[in-house]
Design a protein around this motif. Structure first.
Motif, short mmCIF file in Angstrom:
data_model
loop_
_atom_site.label_atom_id
_atom_site.label_comp_id
_atom_site.label_asym_id
_atom_site.label_seq_id
_atom_site.Cartn_x
_atom_site.Cartn_y
_atom_site.Cartn_z
N TYR A 41 -4.67 -22.25 25.09
CA TYR A 41 -6.11 -22.02 25.06
C TYR A 41 -6.41 -20.57 25.42
N GLY A 42 -7.13 -19.87 24.52
CA GLY A 42 -7.51 -18.50 24.78
C GLY A 42 -6.52 -17.48 24.22
N ALA A 43 -5.32 -17.89 23.84
CA ALA A 43 -4.33 -16.95 23.28
C ALA A 43 -4.61 -16.77 21.80
N ALA A 44 -4.38 -15.57 21.31
CA ALA A 44 -4.60 -15.28 19.89
C ALA A 44 -3.49 -15.94 19.07
N PRO A 45 -3.86 -16.58 17.96
CA PRO A 45 -2.82 -17.20 17.13
C PRO A 45 -1.96 -16.12 16.47
N THR A 46 -0.73 -16.42 16.23
CA THR A 46 0.17 -15.49 15.55
C THR A 46 0.39 -16.00 14.14
N TYR A 47 0.34 -15.07 13.20
CA TYR A 47 0.55 -15.40 11.80
C TYR A 47 1.76 -14.64 11.29
N PRO A 48 2.54 -15.25 10.40
CA PRO A 48 3.68 -14.51 9.84
C PRO A 48 3.17 -13.43 8.89
N GLN A 49 3.88 -12.32 8.85
CA GLN A 49 3.52 -11.22 7.96
C GLN A 49 4.02 -11.55 6.56
N PRO A 50 3.13 -11.53 5.53
CA PRO A 50 3.59 -11.88 4.19
C PRO A 50 4.48 -10.80 3.56
N TYR A 51 4.27 -9.52 3.89
CA TYR A 51 5.06 -8.44 3.32
C TYR A 51 5.52 -7.54 4.45
N ALA A 52 6.70 -6.98 4.27
CA ALA A 52 7.23 -6.08 5.29
C ALA A 52 6.47 -4.75 5.27
N SER A 53 6.27 -4.17 4.09
CA SER A 53 5.53 -2.92 3.97
C SER A 53 5.10 -2.78 2.52
N ALA A 54 4.28 -1.79 2.24
CA ALA A 54 3.83 -1.55 0.87
C ALA A 54 5.00 -1.03 0.05
N PRO A 55 5.08 -1.42 -1.21
CA PRO A 55 6.18 -0.91 -2.04
C PRO A 55 6.02 0.58 -2.28
N PRO A 56 7.11 1.28 -2.53
CA PRO A 56 7.01 2.72 -2.79
C PRO A 56 6.30 2.95 -4.13
N PRO A 57 5.70 4.10 -4.33
CA PRO A 57 5.03 4.36 -5.61
C PRO A 57 6.05 4.37 -6.74
N ALA A 58 5.62 3.93 -7.93
CA ALA A 58 6.53 3.83 -9.08
C ALA A 58 6.97 5.22 -9.54
N TYR A 59 6.09 6.18 -9.48
CA TYR A 59 6.40 7.54 -9.91
C TYR A 59 5.98 8.50 -8.82
N GLY A 60 6.51 9.69 -8.91
CA GLY A 60 6.15 10.71 -7.93
C GLY A 60 4.76 11.24 -8.20
N PRO A 61 4.35 12.21 -7.43
CA PRO A 61 3.02 12.79 -7.65
C PRO A 61 2.99 13.50 -9.00
N PRO A 62 1.83 13.69 -9.58
CA PRO A 62 1.76 14.36 -10.88
C PRO A 62 2.33 15.76 -10.80
N ALA A 63 3.01 16.14 -11.86
CA ALA A 63 3.63 17.46 -11.89
C ALA A 63 2.56 18.53 -11.97
N THR A 64 2.75 19.59 -11.24
CA THR A 64 1.82 20.71 -11.28
C THR A 64 2.52 21.90 -11.90
N ASP A 65 1.73 22.81 -12.41
CA ASP A 65 2.28 24.02 -13.00
C ASP A 65 2.67 24.94 -11.85
N THR A 66 3.97 24.98 -11.54
CA THR A 66 4.42 25.75 -10.39
C THR A 66 4.34 27.24 -10.63
N VAL A 67 4.42 27.67 -11.87
CA VAL A 67 4.31 29.09 -12.19
C VAL A 67 2.99 29.29 -12.92
N PRO A 68 2.03 29.97 -12.29
CA PRO A 68 0.76 30.20 -12.98
C PRO A 68 0.99 31.00 -14.26
N GLY A 69 0.36 30.58 -15.33
CA GLY A 69 0.51 31.27 -16.60
C GLY A 69 1.68 30.81 -17.42
N ARG A 70 2.46 29.84 -16.93
CA ARG A 70 3.65 29.40 -17.68
C ARG A 70 3.24 28.71 -18.98
#
Length: 170
Positions: A41-70
């Protein structure tokens, strides 16, 4: 040793034992979570975690033009074979942008060189074409005037070339 089919009869020595008779495997038990005791009585219920963590992104960040004017340098390089003046201007702008960022831009340098060389060659060829066309036009004018003088009959010599006046239609 005894026969597994008939345990009352012994198996003769050197004989292979008979394979066991087919018996269906019992179905595996269906998973059901074990009931847990209700929290105190008075204790918070514990629930199992459905996922361990968020999955990693499928692709990296969008490529940027590293050399201006390229990108502009690549466009200038392609255009240097077709539209030299535009390519020369774009190549210079791309090279200036890259140099301000402290980067090298080989495409811009190549575009400047190729477009400058082809522009000079085009001007020289254009001058020769204009001279040739004007000389041909001058020759035709002189030939027409000479044929008019003889009444478009016979042949005349214009600038060392013999012209048959009967083939010229006034």
């Amino acid at each position: 040793m005894t026969d597994p089919q008939n345990p009352a009869e012994p198996t003769p020595p050197g004989a292979q034992p008979a394979p066991p008779a087919y018996s269906p495997q019992p179905t595996p038990p269906v998973y059901s979570p074990q009931p847990t005791a209700p929290p105190a009585y008075g204790a918070a219920p514990t629930y199992p975690q459905p996922y361990a963590s968020a999955p990693p992104p499928a692709y990296g960040p969008p490529a940027t033009d590293t050399v201006p004017g390229r990108t502009m340098g690549i466009v200038a390089f392609i255009l240097s074979f077709f539209i030299q003046l535009v390519a020369l201007i774009l190549g210079i702008v791309a090279l200036v942008q890259s140099r301000k960022a402290g980067q090298k831009n080989g495409f811009a340098v190549a575009a400047i060189i190729i477009s400058a060389v082809l522009l000079v060659v085009g001007i020289i060829v254009g001058i020769f074409v204009i001279i040739a066309v004007s000389a041909a036009a001058g020759f035709a004018t002189d030939a027409l005037a000479a044929c008019q003088a003889v009444g478009f009959t016979g042949t005349v010599t214009v600038h060392g070339v013999t012209v048959d006046c009967s083939t010229i239609n006034p």
